[in-house]
Design an enzyme around this catalytic site. Structure first.
Site, PDB file in Angstrom:
ATOM      1  N   PRO A 100       0.818  -1.220   0.000  1.00 29.53           N
ATOM      2  CA  PRO A 100       0.000   0.000   0.000  1.00 29.53           C
ATOM      3  C   PRO A 100       0.855   1.275   0.000  1.00 29.53           C
ATOM      4  O   PRO A 100       0.504   2.262  -0.638  1.00 29.53           O
ATOM      5  CB  PRO A 100      -0.820  -0.125   1.287  1.00 29.53           C
ATOM      6  CG  PRO A 100      -0.922  -1.609   1.511  1.00 29.53           C
ATOM      7  CD  PRO A 100       0.363  -2.189   1.011  1.00 29.53           C
ATOM      8  N   ALA A 147       4.264   1.250  -0.867  1.00 30.30           N
ATOM      9  CA  ALA A 147       5.482   1.023  -1.659  1.00 30.30           C
ATOM     10  C   ALA A 147       5.079   0.624  -3.070  1.00 30.30           C
ATOM     11  O   ALA A 147       4.915  -0.550  -3.378  1.00 30.30           O
ATOM     12  CB  ALA A 147       6.353  -0.058  -1.016  1.00 30.30           C
ATOM     13  N   GLU A 185       4.575  -3.156 -13.619  1.00 31.00           N
ATOM     14  CA  GLU A 185       6.041  -3.288 -13.679  1.00 31.00           C
ATOM     15  C   GLU A 185       6.711  -1.932 -13.891  1.00 31.00           C
ATOM     16  O   GLU A 185       7.712  -1.813 -14.600  1.00 31.00           O
ATOM     17  CB  GLU A 185       6.465  -4.322 -14.723  1.00 31.00           C
ATOM     18  CG  GLU A 185       5.952  -5.698 -14.321  1.00 31.00           C
ATOM     19  CD  GLU A 185       6.678  -6.844 -14.968  1.00 31.00           C
ATOM     20  OE1 GLU A 185       7.877  -6.699 -15.233  1.00 31.00           O
ATOM     21  OE2 GLU A 185       6.038  -7.882 -15.179  1.00 31.00           O
ATOM     22  N   THR A 237       5.361   2.385 -13.759  1.00 27.30           N
ATOM     23  CA  THR A 237       4.554   3.289 -14.582  1.00 27.30           C
ATOM     24  C   THR A 237       5.412   3.901 -15.700  1.00 27.30           C
ATOM     25  O   THR A 237       6.651   3.850 -15.647  1.00 27.30           O
ATOM     26  CB  THR A 237       4.026   4.452 -13.717  1.00 27.30           C
ATOM     27  OG1 THR A 237       5.167   5.139 -13.177  1.00 27.30           O
ATOM     28  CG2 THR A 237       3.137   3.965 -12.583  1.00 27.30           C
TER      29      THR A 237
HETATM   30  N1  COS Z   1      19.534  -3.204 -11.525  1.00 26.35           N
HETATM   31  C1  COS Z   1      20.448  -3.376 -10.527  1.00 26.35           C
HETATM   32  N2  COS Z   1      20.520  -2.538  -9.474  1.00 26.35           N
HETATM   33  C2  COS Z   1      19.670  -1.516  -9.443  1.00 26.35           C
HETATM   34  C3  COS Z   1      18.723  -1.278 -10.431  1.00 26.35           C
HETATM   35  C4  COS Z   1      18.683  -2.174 -11.512  1.00 26.35           C
HETATM   36  N3  COS Z   1      17.793  -2.023 -12.494  1.00 26.35           N
HETATM   37  N4  COS Z   1      18.011  -0.172 -10.114  1.00 26.35           N
HETATM   38  C5  COS Z   1      18.514   0.283  -8.967  1.00 26.35           C
HETATM   39  N5  COS Z   1      19.509  -0.531  -8.561  1.00 26.35           N
HETATM   40  C6  COS Z   1      20.350  -0.384  -7.372  1.00 26.35           C
HETATM   41  C7  COS Z   1      21.097   0.942  -7.406  1.00 26.35           C
HETATM   42  O1  COS Z   1      22.300   0.817  -8.135  1.00 26.35           O
HETATM   43  C8  COS Z   1      21.310   1.228  -5.949  1.00 26.35           C
HETATM   44  O2  COS Z   1      22.417   0.477  -5.515  1.00 26.35           O
HETATM   45  P1  COS Z   1      23.446   1.071  -4.397  1.00 26.35           P
HETATM   46  O3  COS Z   1      22.595   1.264  -3.162  1.00 26.35           O
HETATM   47  O4  COS Z   1      24.463  -0.013  -4.246  1.00 26.35           O
HETATM   48  O5  COS Z   1      23.965   2.355  -4.944  1.00 26.35           O
HETATM   49  C9  COS Z   1      20.066   0.647  -5.302  1.00 26.35           C
HETATM   50  O6  COS Z   1      19.531  -0.322  -6.212  1.00 26.35           O
HETATM   51  C10 COS Z   1      19.004   1.681  -5.055  1.00 26.35           C
HETATM   52  O7  COS Z   1      18.737   2.291  -6.301  1.00 26.35           O
HETATM   53  P2  COS Z   1      18.072   3.717  -6.455  1.00 26.35           P
HETATM   54  O8  COS Z   1      18.697   4.653  -5.450  1.00 26.35           O
HETATM   55  O9  COS Z   1      18.093   4.095  -7.890  1.00 26.35           O
HETATM   56  O10 COS Z   1      16.604   3.422  -5.962  1.00 26.35           O
HETATM   57  P3  COS Z   1      15.367   4.384  -5.887  1.00 26.35           P
HETATM   58  O11 COS Z   1      14.742   4.236  -4.568  1.00 26.35           O
HETATM   59  O12 COS Z   1      15.701   5.747  -6.394  1.00 26.35           O
HETATM   60  O13 COS Z   1      14.342   3.662  -6.910  1.00 26.35           O
HETATM   61  C11 COS Z   1      13.319   3.209  -8.987  1.00 26.35           C
HETATM   62  C12 COS Z   1      14.621   3.438  -8.225  1.00 26.35           C
HETATM   63  C13 COS Z   1      12.355   4.371  -8.854  1.00 26.35           C
HETATM   64  C14 COS Z   1      13.756   3.041 -10.453  1.00 26.35           C
HETATM   65  C15 COS Z   1      12.695   1.884  -8.482  1.00 26.35           C
HETATM   66  O14 COS Z   1      12.163   2.055  -7.171  1.00 26.35           O
HETATM   67  C16 COS Z   1      11.576   1.394  -9.368  1.00 26.35           C
HETATM   68  O15 COS Z   1      11.826   0.752 -10.383  1.00 26.35           O
HETATM   69  N6  COS Z   1      10.327   1.666  -8.988  1.00 26.35           N
HETATM   70  C17 COS Z   1       9.189   1.098  -9.681  1.00 26.35           C
HETATM   71  C18 COS Z   1       8.866  -0.218  -9.086  1.00 26.35           C
HETATM   72  C19 COS Z   1       8.005  -0.998 -10.002  1.00 26.35           C
HETATM   73  O16 COS Z   1       8.277  -1.161 -11.172  1.00 26.35           O
HETATM   74  N7  COS Z   1       6.950  -1.527  -9.412  1.00 26.35           N
HETATM   75  C20 COS Z   1       6.041  -2.336 -10.129  1.00 26.35           C
HETATM   76  C21 COS Z   1       6.075  -3.684  -9.558  1.00 26.35           C
HETATM   77  S1  COS Z   1       5.376  -4.754 -10.720  1.00 26.35           S
HETATM   78  S2  COS Z   1       4.784  -6.187  -9.681  1.00 26.35           S
END
Ligand code: COS
Length: 384
Positions: free
Chosen positions: A129, A131, A365, A367
């Site tokens: 909810p 996250a 997966e 937005t």
């Molecule tokens: N592959 C490998 N590592 C990744 C990665 C990827 N695609 N994306 C991020 N990471 C790593 C980063 O390198 C970072 O590592 P370090 O802490 O070692 O530096 C860590 O994960 C955190 O990354 P970041 O700071 O970029 O995270 P954020 O909180 O800013 O979030 C987004 C990044 C917004 C891109 C991510 O939360 C996301 O994809 N959100 C959408 C989620 C989603 O798609 N939900 C739908 C679910 S479908 S069931």
């Protein structure tokens, strides 16, 4: 379309899935969309056709094909049923891949053959909810107790959640410092409680469930990757989504192609002002734009599948492919409705469902805004 990287096996899987989708899936799709019935019989047929483990090696229960073959299968299923395309995508890319890629040998041995052979469905639970786009906002907790972890929390919008034999999920194993780990929970585990089945705009014949963990005991043996990978859950899930986004793009591509394939015969046959409506450029050019965008989306997606098959980084590439394909699907479904006119607005012509199903692709997966964030961070880094 004859692309240099398409092999005979890709053509074969396209033909096999198209035949299955047109003969066995399409006839009941309007009804399932209305009733939200999850088609266990069709999932069983997909198992018989070896569609539930396409990109996994045969020794692990899969079909031993590549991600391009899997992309084509999701595309072809979604050309007829976004729901079934989504079911396959969630099972394969989200439910099975992370266990295959990040699991210990023991976890792989216990779960992958059953998942890849289709003996059971898989699911993936990240969203909560509080996250959603901020996937690190996980509040589900895992507290160590002897050889087990006690899980408490809630996951929402879990595709296949109500039918899955395994659900891979994230939980906080430490609040300070924040540490997110990944676990596998098996169906029937006490404390794994199924909440409501969601009533959705589209993809209505796919299953979407709320999942509750109520003092749910998950063995340490189900900590993904084992103790050395404690705290790696977020990265495992992000990498999984990099691949998963190809399949949501493939779903969008299939919907767009399905919309075009419904529009073509209609504009040839439907006559107004003494001519087929396809003879009017206002109609014909819409179809030309659909075809152009669909081909562009297909190239982006197949390229991503090739990147994955060759072990290359694909984070921003799959974000671009998913972003573009899902917006193409929305435009294509809208155009198909428009050229079909009032017929397009009627359920029996399918295209109004395509629009509703396509909308999922701009949200699930990640937005479209999250895809743009991933792509722009790739270009600019993080500006402060
Ligand atoms: N592959 C490998 N590592 C990744 C990665 C990827 N695609 N994306 C991020 N990471 C790593 C980063 O390198 C970072 O590592 P370090 O802490 O070692 O530096 C860590 O994960 C955190 O990354 P970041 O700071 O970029 O995270 P954020 O909180 O800013 O979030 C987004 C990044 C917004 C891109 C991510 O939360 C996301 O994809 N959100 C959408 C989620 C989603 O798609 N939900 C739908 C679910 S479908 S069931």
């Amino acid at each position: 379309m004859n692309l240099i990287y398409l092999k005979e096996e890709h053509q074969m899987i396209r033909e096999a899935v198209r035949e299955f989708a047109e003969k066995e899936v399409e006839p009941g799709e309007v009804d399932r969309d209305a009733t939200m019935e999850f088609p266990l019989d069709l999932v069983e047929k997909m198992r018989e056709l070896a569609l539930l483990g396409i990109p996994f090696p045969e020794e692990w229960g899969g079909a031993g094909l590549d991600n391009l073959a899997y992309t084509i299968a999701v595309e072809e299923l979604s050309r007829v049923s976004g729901s079934l395309g989504l079911t396959l995508a969630a099972h394969t890319s989200l439910g099975t891949s992370p266990i295959y890629e990040f699991g210990t040998e023991d976890q792989k041995r216990r779960f992958v053959p059953k998942l890849a052979s289709g003996e059971m469905l898989g699911a993936f639970a990240l969203t909560e909810p509080n996250a959603g786009s901020d996937a690190q906002g996980t509040q589900t907790t895992a507290v160590r107790d002897g050889d087990d972890w006690i899980i408490n929390g809630q996951k929402v919008f879990c595709t296949n959640g109500g039918y899955a034999g395994t659900i891979i999920f994230t939980a906080l194993t430490s609040r300070e410092p924040k540490q997110i780990s990944a676990f596998i929970v098996e169906k029937g585990t006490p404390g794994l409680v199924y909440g409501k089945k969601e009533d959705k705009l589209g993809c209505r014949a796919s299953d979407t469930h709320v999942i509750h963990f109520e003092d749910c005991r998950v063995p340490n043996a189900n900590l993904v990757g084992g103790e050395s990978e404690l705290g790696k859950g977020f990265k495992f899930f992000m990498k999984t989504l990099d691949g998963g986004r190809i399949s949501i793009g493939a779903m969008a591509l299939g919907i767009a192609q399905g919309a075009l394939d419904k529009a073509i015969p209609f504009v040839r046959e439907r006559r107004q002002f003494g001519k087929p409506i396809g003879s009017f450029q206002g109609v014909a050019f819409r179809l030309a734009d659909m075809e152009t965008e669909i081909q562009a989306a297909r190239h982006l997606l197949y390229h991503c599948a090739w990147l994955k098959d060759t072990g290359q980084p694909l984070e921003h590439q799959s974000a671009m492919a998913k972003l573009f394909a899902s917006e193409v699907a929305m435009r294509a479904a809208d155009s198909a409705i428009q050229v079909l006119g009032a017929c397009g607005y009627m359920r029996e012509y399918h295209v109004e469902r395509y629009l509703r199903d396509a909308k999922l692709c701009e949200i699930g997966e990640g937005t479209s805004e999250i895809q743009r964030l991933v792509i722009s961070r790739h270009l600019l880094g993080r500006l402060t």
